[in-house]
Enzyme design. Structure first.
Site, PDB file in Angstrom:
ATOM      1  N   SER A 127      48.955  -7.092   8.055  1.00 33.12           N
ATOM      2  CA  SER A 127      47.886  -6.247   8.581  1.00 33.12           C
ATOM      3  C   SER A 127      46.532  -6.623   7.981  1.00 33.12           C
ATOM      4  O   SER A 127      46.383  -6.738   6.766  1.00 33.12           O
ATOM      5  CB  SER A 127      48.170  -4.774   8.271  1.00 33.12           C
ATOM      6  OG  SER A 127      47.064  -3.976   8.615  1.00 33.12           O
ATOM      7  N   HIS A 160      44.149  -4.704   7.747  1.00 31.22           N
ATOM      8  CA  HIS A 160      43.643  -3.554   6.997  1.00 31.22           C
ATOM      9  C   HIS A 160      43.781  -3.765   5.487  1.00 31.22           C
ATOM     10  O   HIS A 160      42.983  -3.254   4.714  1.00 31.22           O
ATOM     11  CB  HIS A 160      44.348  -2.274   7.435  1.00 31.22           C
ATOM     12  CG  HIS A 160      43.921  -1.800   8.785  1.00 31.22           C
ATOM     13  ND1 HIS A 160      42.746  -1.101   8.994  1.00 31.22           N
ATOM     14  CD2 HIS A 160      44.491  -1.938  10.007  1.00 31.22           C
ATOM     15  CE1 HIS A 160      42.629  -0.822  10.277  1.00 31.22           C
ATOM     16  NE2 HIS A 160      43.674  -1.323  10.915  1.00 31.22           N
ATOM     17  N   ASP A 181      39.375   0.620  12.149  1.00 32.09           N
ATOM     18  CA  ASP A 181      39.683   1.242  13.437  1.00 32.09           C
ATOM     19  C   ASP A 181      38.624   2.304  13.685  1.00 32.09           C
ATOM     20  O   ASP A 181      38.301   3.089  12.789  1.00 32.09           O
ATOM     21  CB  ASP A 181      41.071   1.881  13.424  1.00 32.09           C
ATOM     22  CG  ASP A 181      42.183   0.844  13.348  1.00 32.09           C
ATOM     23  OD1 ASP A 181      41.948  -0.315  13.727  1.00 32.09           O
ATOM     24  OD2 ASP A 181      43.295   1.208  12.910  1.00 32.09           O
ATOM     25  N   GLU A 212      43.464  -3.893  21.541  1.00 30.45           N
ATOM     26  CA  GLU A 212      43.051  -2.757  20.711  1.00 30.45           C
ATOM     27  C   GLU A 212      41.523  -2.680  20.724  1.00 30.45           C
ATOM     28  O   GLU A 212      40.867  -3.270  19.859  1.00 30.45           O
ATOM     29  CB  GLU A 212      43.562  -2.906  19.274  1.00 30.45           C
ATOM     30  CG  GLU A 212      45.063  -2.789  19.130  1.00 30.45           C
ATOM     31  CD  GLU A 212      45.532  -2.759  17.680  1.00 30.45           C
ATOM     32  OE1 GLU A 212      44.709  -2.948  16.759  1.00 30.45           O
ATOM     33  OE2 GLU A 212      46.740  -2.549  17.475  1.00 30.45           O
ATOM     34  N   HIS A 249      39.837  -1.738  17.211  1.00 35.03           N
ATOM     35  CA  HIS A 249      40.039  -2.469  15.953  1.00 35.03           C
ATOM     36  C   HIS A 249      38.977  -3.560  15.802  1.00 35.03           C
ATOM     37  O   HIS A 249      38.997  -4.567  16.501  1.00 35.03           O
ATOM     38  CB  HIS A 249      41.434  -3.094  15.949  1.00 35.03           C
ATOM     39  CG  HIS A 249      41.772  -3.836  14.692  1.00 35.03           C
ATOM     40  ND1 HIS A 249      42.564  -3.301  13.698  1.00 35.03           N
ATOM     41  CD2 HIS A 249      41.430  -5.063  14.254  1.00 35.03           C
ATOM     42  CE1 HIS A 249      42.715  -4.187  12.716  1.00 35.03           C
ATOM     43  NE2 HIS A 249      42.020  -5.270  13.038  1.00 35.03           N
TER      44      HIS A 249
END
Length: 193
Positions: A100, A102, A109, A158, A161
């Protein structure tokens, strides 16, 4: 080694102990509690996120941060819960730990009140979503998982994102229509989440 241009996906995993060199809480509206780790971003990404959100606000738009930094352990827990639900679509939407963006502190996000601050494809149809797609590169961010690039990234579209990659790379990717996998001339593995 930390790089703003790093590629993170199922084929290019981060180690369990990877953590960005500096995390801070950007001064942007968040839809989470004050002490939540997902309010943090890598310091340079946080600075540019603040500028991006201020520009949106100046246009009368309401962007909210939903999820920024996510530790390896937190991502592992999210993936475990998705597996327990045995939901194929959710498994496609939830990366395994280490896969990920993140975890880098460079991904954020984003949502808006028009979609009740949810992470939904409908965000891409909102004024905020359309504005974000056009303006994020001016602040060093790209829409990391765009429509019609799913086979290359291995991730469904997405529109919420964004990923900080520096302004020069963001503009390069935008002008060429590339995603990071294309820029680095790699493809996502067929088993990518």
């Amino acid at each position: 080694m930390f790089s703003y241009e790093m590629l993170v996906n199922a084929a290019h995993r981060l180690p369990r102990d990877f953590c960005p060199p500096s995390l801070c809480m950007p001064d942007i509206p968040f839809a989470s509690g004050e002490d939540d780790e997902k309010r943090f971003l890598e310091s340079r990404a946080a600075h540019h996120a603040e500028r991006l959100f201020l520009a949106a606000k100046a246009q009368g738009l309401a962007l909210y941060g939903i999820s920024g930094f996510r530790s390896y352990e937190r991502q592992k827990e999210l993936y475990r819960k998705a597996c327990l639900r045995n939901d194929c679509q959710t498994l496609c939407d939830v990366a395994e730990a280490g896969c990920s963006e993140h975890q880098t502190g460079l991904a954020l996000d984003v949502s808006c009140p028009a979609v009740s601050l949810n992470l939904t494809e409908h965000f891409g149809e909102t004024e905020e979503g359309k504005w974000l797609l056009r303006h994020a590169p001016l602040y060093g961010f790209v829409l990391r998982y765009p429509k019609e690039k799913e086979r290359i990234t291995g991730i469904p579209w997405e529109p919420w994102h964004i990923r900080y990659v520096t302004k020069s790379l963001a503009l390069c990717l935008t002008i060429t229509g590339q995603v990071l996998e294309e820029y680095f001339e790699v493809t996502a593995p067929s088993d990518a989440p």
